[in-house]
Write an enzyme that holds these catalytic residues in place. Structure first.
Site, PDB file in Angstrom:
ATOM      1  N   GLY A 165       0.791  -1.232   0.000  1.00  0.00           N
ATOM      2  CA  GLY A 165       0.000   0.000   0.000  1.00  0.00           C
ATOM      3  C   GLY A 165       0.819   1.276   0.000  1.00  0.00           C
ATOM      4  O   GLY A 165       0.272   2.356  -0.179  1.00  0.00           O
ATOM      5  N   HIS A 235      -8.989 -13.722   1.100  1.00  0.00           N
ATOM      6  CA  HIS A 235      -8.894 -14.001  -0.332  1.00  0.00           C
ATOM      7  C   HIS A 235      -9.279 -15.431  -0.686  1.00  0.00           C
ATOM      8  O   HIS A 235      -8.869 -15.946  -1.716  1.00  0.00           O
ATOM      9  CB  HIS A 235      -7.490 -13.670  -0.872  1.00  0.00           C
ATOM     10  CG  HIS A 235      -7.118 -12.241  -0.655  1.00  0.00           C
ATOM     11  ND1 HIS A 235      -7.708 -11.215  -1.368  1.00  0.00           N
ATOM     12  CD2 HIS A 235      -6.277 -11.656   0.226  1.00  0.00           C
ATOM     13  CE1 HIS A 235      -7.211 -10.086  -0.940  1.00  0.00           C
ATOM     14  NE2 HIS A 235      -6.349 -10.306   0.029  1.00  0.00           N
ATOM     15  N   LYS A 237     -12.682 -18.027  -1.079  1.00  0.00           N
ATOM     16  CA  LYS A 237     -14.132 -17.978  -1.226  1.00  0.00           C
ATOM     17  C   LYS A 237     -14.848 -18.678  -0.082  1.00  0.00           C
ATOM     18  O   LYS A 237     -14.354 -19.683   0.433  1.00  0.00           O
ATOM     19  CB  LYS A 237     -14.521 -18.624  -2.556  1.00  0.00           C
ATOM     20  CG  LYS A 237     -13.905 -17.908  -3.750  1.00  0.00           C
ATOM     21  CD  LYS A 237     -13.886 -18.779  -4.992  1.00  0.00           C
ATOM     22  CE  LYS A 237     -13.127 -18.073  -6.105  1.00  0.00           C
ATOM     23  NZ  LYS A 237     -12.868 -18.972  -7.239  1.00  0.00           N
ATOM     24  N   GLU A 275     -11.657 -16.479 -14.521  1.00  0.00           N
ATOM     25  CA  GLU A 275     -12.124 -15.610 -13.447  1.00  0.00           C
ATOM     26  C   GLU A 275     -12.004 -14.153 -13.884  1.00  0.00           C
ATOM     27  O   GLU A 275     -10.993 -13.750 -14.458  1.00  0.00           O
ATOM     28  CB  GLU A 275     -11.288 -15.827 -12.178  1.00  0.00           C
ATOM     29  CG  GLU A 275     -11.383 -17.240 -11.633  1.00  0.00           C
ATOM     30  CD  GLU A 275     -10.706 -17.404 -10.275  1.00  0.00           C
ATOM     31  OE1 GLU A 275     -11.103 -18.320  -9.546  1.00  0.00           O
ATOM     32  OE2 GLU A 275      -9.779 -16.631  -9.949  1.00  0.00           O
ATOM     33  N   GLU A 288      -7.715 -14.438 -13.707  1.00  0.00           N
ATOM     34  CA  GLU A 288      -6.858 -15.587 -13.978  1.00  0.00           C
ATOM     35  C   GLU A 288      -7.674 -16.721 -14.562  1.00  0.00           C
ATOM     36  O   GLU A 288      -8.895 -16.694 -14.516  1.00  0.00           O
ATOM     37  CB  GLU A 288      -6.121 -16.059 -12.721  1.00  0.00           C
ATOM     38  CG  GLU A 288      -7.015 -16.506 -11.588  1.00  0.00           C
ATOM     39  CD  GLU A 288      -6.220 -17.019 -10.391  1.00  0.00           C
ATOM     40  OE1 GLU A 288      -5.194 -16.429 -10.047  1.00  0.00           O
ATOM     41  OE2 GLU A 288      -6.649 -18.033  -9.808  1.00  0.00           O
ATOM     42  N   ARG A 292      -8.604 -26.407 -14.379  1.00  0.00           N
ATOM     43  CA  ARG A 292      -9.017 -27.593 -13.604  1.00  0.00           C
ATOM     44  C   ARG A 292     -10.464 -27.432 -13.178  1.00  0.00           C
ATOM     45  O   ARG A 292     -11.080 -26.423 -13.472  1.00  0.00           O
ATOM     46  CB  ARG A 292      -8.143 -27.688 -12.352  1.00  0.00           C
ATOM     47  CG  ARG A 292      -8.199 -26.355 -11.583  1.00  0.00           C
ATOM     48  CD  ARG A 292      -7.714 -26.438 -10.175  1.00  0.00           C
ATOM     49  NE  ARG A 292      -7.503 -25.124  -9.595  1.00  0.00           N
ATOM     50  CZ  ARG A 292      -8.430 -24.402  -8.982  1.00  0.00           C
ATOM     51  NH1 ARG A 292      -9.674 -24.818  -8.917  1.00  0.00           N
ATOM     52  NH2 ARG A 292      -8.136 -23.228  -8.456  1.00  0.00           N
ATOM     53  N   VAL A 295     -13.549 -25.746  -6.931  1.00  0.00           N
ATOM     54  CA  VAL A 295     -14.220 -26.164  -5.694  1.00  0.00           C
ATOM     55  C   VAL A 295     -15.735 -25.948  -5.835  1.00  0.00           C
ATOM     56  O   VAL A 295     -16.541 -26.795  -5.451  1.00  0.00           O
ATOM     57  CB  VAL A 295     -13.682 -25.343  -4.495  1.00  0.00           C
ATOM     58  CG1 VAL A 295     -14.441 -25.697  -3.220  1.00  0.00           C
ATOM     59  CG2 VAL A 295     -12.195 -25.555  -4.311  1.00  0.00           C
ATOM     60  N   ARG A 338     -19.054 -22.922   1.981  1.00  0.00           N
ATOM     61  CA  ARG A 338     -17.943 -23.783   2.363  1.00  0.00           C
ATOM     62  C   ARG A 338     -17.861 -23.836   3.879  1.00  0.00           C
ATOM     63  O   ARG A 338     -17.758 -22.795   4.531  1.00  0.00           O
ATOM     64  CB  ARG A 338     -16.618 -23.232   1.829  1.00  0.00           C
ATOM     65  CG  ARG A 338     -16.558 -23.143   0.323  1.00  0.00           C
ATOM     66  CD  ARG A 338     -15.146 -22.807  -0.108  1.00  0.00           C
ATOM     67  NE  ARG A 338     -15.080 -22.512  -1.527  1.00  0.00           N
ATOM     68  CZ  ARG A 338     -13.940 -22.340  -2.190  1.00  0.00           C
ATOM     69  NH1 ARG A 338     -12.779 -22.392  -1.528  1.00  0.00           N
ATOM     70  NH2 ARG A 338     -13.945 -22.075  -3.475  1.00  0.00           N
TER      71      ARG A 338
END
Lengths: 449, 70
Positions: A165, A235, A237, A275, A288, A292, A295, A338
């Site tokens: 920052g 960061h 999910k 994403e 990105e 694969r 989740v 999750r």
């Protein structure tokens, strides 16, 4: 079609892959570390082999050992799941050398997407929007003003050598840029010995929205719409849903088509996810690509009726895709939460011994897990112990159902994030669909009520 | 005397102080590792490290005393 598949993974995703393999009459081989010997997936597989060791580098990341088991068990293919070896190009290549089909894309594409800079450049070439910014850093204010005009305000001013920052400032217009530039540049010189600055478009009210892709080895690709995964902590999910409560039909189609075009240009095959960050005005920018299974793939399966693991296996065995874009539609809504073994307020890991596990049952409820009532949650792996997926006719109905059923989701003996999930799901901002990536920061109080 | 306790269950990854060291409020004493996260245990008072009750690699439960400061 394959006769026997080794699952180079553990926990809930291993169980998930075994389930589809069973339905397709494919034998499965589970591999497990010492702490995982009592996991459900080990019993569910047709055969199981110990890897030994506890930590991932001794067990699941031990490529030689995994390949040795694959040879001994005489498997046709290897499914890597997510995490662990799933995005390891060297592993994929070594599988192929030994004659095992790696259920995923080509190693060269995995490597390309695994490198942030190369991925960004490749995507830009394929016509995918990236966050607009300067190509080279500058310490000249006039140049910065010209660049800012090209990029468009608001702009984030960043020190080229910066981090944490320092030397970073949000500017809303040219006057603010003129005021901020020299000061930040001087500070950057003082801190990093380098006063050059980057300019990058500031993403207002960012959302994390990703597009699910499926592509075969015959030049066909489709998108299975989006998942919104903006609710994150550290960061990572926590809550994912499909479709996004925010996207217009027009943007949804546009994002899907851009993603498919990129996949075709890359020569991509198998399942993949692009994403994006999406701003308040529905502008979307490449973040990105994950080469694969994700989740959060179940929410896509719930709204499209497609079994993504089955399609991965079919594509890897050389079959063409069984559907075209026009065959795919969105039915209803799905939310996945999750369940993490962690303190719901500090988000610190909380491994330990379960004393009870009771799961809500009923229509529209799906569980993904590989633990049982007396499992020990080891400190060696990811804190995610289960996924709770609820689907229904509408977003409102799904949220109501989670609010009703989550209090009966009992994990005893360890701490979990269930109280945090409940607070998020029942929050008026969440219900209103105002789910930006700073949601947890903005609305979640890190302490018990 | 202040007892510094583990803020989560996990293994002791690194011990960054030694017995007899002078420490200040906020200094890291021990770093725990659990579920792919490293979490430091900071000192909550100024003082001298009187006793270190764990060794690197030990497993600790949340609330276990790790370091005693005097």
């Amino acid at each position: 079609m394959f006769k026997k598949v080794l699952i180079a993974n553990r926990g809930e995703i291993a169980s998930r892959i075994i389930r589809t393999c069973k339905r397709l009459n494919i034998d499965t081989v589970a591999i497990y570390s010492d702490p995982d010997k009592d996991s459900l997936y080990v019993q569910e597989a047709t055969e199981c082999y110990p890897l030994g060791g506890t930590r991932v580098h001794e067990s699941y990341l031990n490529i030689d050992k995994v390949l040795q088991i694959a040879k001994e068990a005489e498997v046709d293919a290897i499914h890597p799941g997510y995490g662990l070896l799933s995005e390891n190009g060297d592993f994929a290549e070594r599988c192929a050398e030994r004659g095992f089909v790696f259920i995923g894309p080509k190693p060269s594409i995995m490597r390309k997407m695994g490198n942030k800079i190369e991925a960004r450049r490749t995507m830009e070439e394929a016509g995918v929007p990236i966050v607009p910014g300067t190509d080279a850093a500058t310490n000249d204010l006039e140049e910065a003003i010209q660049e800012a005009k090209r990029i468009g305000y608001p702009i984030m001013l960043k020190a080229a050598s910066g981090g944490g920052g320092i030397g970073m400032q949000l500017v809303q217009n040219e006057a603010e840029l003129m005021k901020a530039f020299d000061g930040n540049s001087k500070r950057a010189t003082m801190f990093f010995g380098d006063g050059t600055m980057f300019l990058e478009k500031f993403i207002e009210e960012p959302r994390h929205i990703e597009i699910q892709l499926l592509a075969d080895e015959h030049g066909n690709a489709v998108y299975l719409f989006e998942r919104e995964c903006s609710i994150q902590r550290r960061h990572q999910k926590v809550v994912e849903e499909a479709p996004s409560p925010f996207l217009s039909e027009e943007t949804r189609t546009k994002m899907g088509e851009v993603a498919v075009r990129a996949a075709l240009q890359l020569g991509y095959s198998n399942a993949g996810t692009i994403e994006f960050l999406v701003d308040a005005h529905e502008h979307f920018y490449f973040l990105e690509m994950n080469t694969r299974l994700q989740v959060e793939h179940p929410v896509t399966e719930e709204i499209t009726g497609v079994d993504l693991v089955e399609e991965q296996i079919r594509v890897a065995s050389g079959e063409p895709l069984r559907f075209r874009q026009k065959d795919l539609t969105i039915e209803g809504h799905a939310i996945e939460v999750r369940i993490y073994a962690e303190d719901p307020y500090t988000f610190y890991p909380a491994p330990g011994q379960l004393t009870d596990l009771q799961l809500p049952q009923g229509d529209g409820i799906r569980h993904e897990l590989s633990i049982h009532r007396t499992s020990t949650i080891s400190p060696f792996y990811d804190p995610m112990i289960a996924k709770y997926v609820v689907s229904g006719d509408s977003r409102d109905a799904v949220i109501r159902r989670i609010e009703e059923t989550l209090p009966t989701y009992k994990v005893e003996g360890i701490k979990t994030n269930i109280p945090m999930i409940y607070d998020v799901i029942s929050h008026p901002q969440f219900k209103a669909g105002r789910t930006t990536t700073n949601f947890v920061e903005l609305y979640y109080q890190n302490q018990p009520n | 005397m202040v007892e510094m306790k583990a803020n989560m269950a996990g293994s002791v990854w690194k011990i960054v102080v030694a017995q007899g060291d002078q420490v200040q409020d906020g200094d890291d004493l021990v770093i725990l590792e659990s579920m792919k996260m490293e979490i430091p245990i900071p000192a909550e008072a100024d003082g001298v490290v009187k006793e270190i009750k764990v060794a690197e690699g030990d497993f600790v439960n949340e609330g276990d005393v790790v370091v005693v400061i005097e």
